[in-house]
Motif scaffolding. Structure first.
Motif, PDB file in Angstrom:
ATOM      1  N   SER A 111       0.823  -1.219   0.000  1.00  0.00           N
ATOM      2  CA  SER A 111       0.000   0.000   0.000  1.00  0.00           C
ATOM      3  C   SER A 111       0.851   1.260   0.000  1.00  0.00           C
ATOM      4  CB  SER A 111      -0.962   0.000   1.190  1.00  0.00           C
ATOM      5  OG  SER A 111      -0.226  -0.070   2.387  1.00  0.00           O
ATOM      6  N   LYS A 112       2.035   1.198   0.612  1.00  0.00           N
ATOM      7  CA  LYS A 112       2.905   2.382   0.624  1.00  0.00           C
ATOM      8  C   LYS A 112       3.410   2.677  -0.787  1.00  0.00           C
ATOM      9  CE  LYS A 112       5.119   0.487   4.012  1.00  0.00           C
ATOM     10  NZ  LYS A 112       6.093   0.123   5.060  1.00  0.00           N
ATOM     11  N   GLY A 113       3.734   1.620  -1.512  1.00  0.00           N
ATOM     12  CA  GLY A 113       4.189   1.824  -2.879  1.00  0.00           C
ATOM     13  C   GLY A 113       3.100   2.387  -3.777  1.00  0.00           C
ATOM     14  N   TRP A 114       1.873   1.918  -3.597  1.00  0.00           N
ATOM     15  CA  TRP A 114       0.759   2.397  -4.418  1.00  0.00           C
ATOM     16  C   TRP A 114       0.369   3.839  -4.076  1.00  0.00           C
ATOM     17  CZ3 TRP A 114      -1.323   0.636  -8.719  1.00  0.00           C
ATOM     18  CH2 TRP A 114      -1.279  -0.726  -9.021  1.00  0.00           C
ATOM     19  N   HIS A 115       0.329   4.163  -2.780  1.00  0.00           N
ATOM     20  CA  HIS A 115      -0.305   5.420  -2.352  1.00  0.00           C
ATOM     21  C   HIS A 115       0.626   6.401  -1.643  1.00  0.00           C
ATOM     22  CE1 HIS A 115      -4.020   3.456  -3.396  1.00  0.00           C
ATOM     23  NE2 HIS A 115      -3.701   2.449  -2.617  1.00  0.00           N
ATOM     24  N   GLY A 116       1.868   6.035  -1.393  1.00  0.00           N
ATOM     25  CA  GLY A 116       2.725   6.866  -0.555  1.00  0.00           C
ATOM     26  C   GLY A 116       3.505   7.911  -1.311  1.00  0.00           C
ATOM     27  N   TYR A 117       2.848   8.752  -2.073  1.00  0.00           N
ATOM     28  CA  TYR A 117       3.579   9.783  -2.810  1.00  0.00           C
ATOM     29  C   TYR A 117       3.143  11.210  -2.447  1.00  0.00           C
ATOM     30  CZ  TYR A 117      -0.575   9.540  -5.766  1.00  0.00           C
ATOM     31  OH  TYR A 117      -1.872   9.529  -6.218  1.00  0.00           O
ATOM     32  N   ALA A 118       2.212  11.366  -1.493  1.00  0.00           N
ATOM     33  CA  ALA A 118       1.710  12.700  -1.151  1.00  0.00           C
ATOM     34  C   ALA A 118       2.801  13.587  -0.564  1.00  0.00           C
ATOM     35  CB  ALA A 118       0.540  12.580  -0.176  1.00  0.00           C
ATOM     36  N   PHE A 119       3.832  12.955   0.045  1.00  0.00           N
ATOM     37  CA  PHE A 119       4.891  13.751   0.671  1.00  0.00           C
ATOM     38  C   PHE A 119       5.628  14.632  -0.340  1.00  0.00           C
ATOM     39  CE2 PHE A 119       7.123  10.055  -0.894  1.00  0.00           C
ATOM     40  CZ  PHE A 119       8.342  10.555  -1.322  1.00  0.00           C
ATOM     41  N   VAL A 120       5.591  14.253  -1.605  1.00  0.00           N
ATOM     42  CA  VAL A 120       6.358  14.992  -2.616  1.00  0.00           C
ATOM     43  C   VAL A 120       5.941  16.464  -2.649  1.00  0.00           C
ATOM     44  CG1 VAL A 120       6.814  15.193  -5.094  1.00  0.00           C
ATOM     45  CG2 VAL A 120       6.755  12.931  -4.006  1.00  0.00           C
ATOM     46  N   ARG A 121       4.629  16.731  -2.501  1.00  0.00           N
ATOM     47  CA  ARG A 121       4.123  18.117  -2.555  1.00  0.00           C
ATOM     48  C   ARG A 121       3.673  18.628  -1.186  1.00  0.00           C
ATOM     49  NH1 ARG A 121       4.281  20.777  -7.752  1.00  0.00           N
ATOM     50  NH2 ARG A 121       4.620  19.099  -9.219  1.00  0.00           N
ATOM     51  N   ASP A 122       4.039  17.930  -0.118  1.00  0.00           N
ATOM     52  CA  ASP A 122       3.602  18.358   1.214  1.00  0.00           C
ATOM     53  C   ASP A 122       4.228  19.703   1.564  1.00  0.00           C
ATOM     54  OD1 ASP A 122       2.519  16.636   3.987  1.00  0.00           O
ATOM     55  OD2 ASP A 122       3.529  18.579   4.211  1.00  0.00           O
ATOM     56  N   SER A 123       3.400  20.637   2.034  1.00  0.00           N
ATOM     57  CA  SER A 123       3.896  21.982   2.338  1.00  0.00           C
ATOM     58  C   SER A 123       4.886  21.993   3.498  1.00  0.00           C
ATOM     59  CB  SER A 123       2.721  22.912   2.651  1.00  0.00           C
ATOM     60  OG  SER A 123       2.040  22.439   3.797  1.00  0.00           O
TER      61      SER A 123
END
Ligand code: SF4
Length: 136
Positions: free
Chosen positions: A45-57
């Motif tokens: 699940s981390k591989g599928w969904h864990g990309y939000a940090f890239v644009r985290d303010s």
């Protein structure tokens, strides 16, 4: 949209992924690499969904240096790296710096990156105090 082939950075397994990127560089999602030698088309699940940090303010976008009053100020990479190197030089006083210098690597690094960290610790900084956090 373009698909960028890369390696999942969430843990040391190194699953193969494609990052699906819109024309404005927004990440649209992740697709597994179906013929990758490690993941063979499967991701956790981390591989599928864990990309939000890239644009985290809250993500740091430049090095910070702690000042004498405890606050932080932004610095250039050259300045920050010089400060780190200077700190290591001050701490290295003999051929075994195990009691003075410790390295914490990361389970989010690849095996190869953790191997390099071990080399830097033992050969470069002359310390055998090295560990990492394989507890994601
Ligand atoms: S976090 Fe999941 S998808 Fe990413 S490398 Fe590790 S096991 Fe693979």
């Amino acid at each position: 949209m373009k698909r960028v082939e890369t390696t999942c950075g969430y843990c040391g397994c190194g699953c193969g992924i494609y990052v699906n990127v819109a024309d404005d560089d927004t990440i649209l999602g992740i697709t597994p690499s179906y013929n990758h030698v490690v993941s063979k088309g499967k991701l956790c699940s981390k591989g599928w969904h864990g990309y939000a940090f890239v644009r985290d303010s809250r993500r740091l976008t430049s090095p910070l240096i702690r000042q004498d009053d405890g606050t932080f100020r932004e610095a250039t990479w050259d300045e920050a790296l010089e400060k780190v190197a200077s700190g290591f030089k001050d701490a290295m006083i003999d051929e075994d710096n195990t009691e003075r210098i410790g390295i914490i690597s990361s389970a989010r690094c690849t095996n190869e990156e953790n191997y390099l960290m071990t080399k830097m610790a033992r050969a470069g900084l002359k310390t055998s105090s090295i560990d990492h956090c394989a507890r994601l």
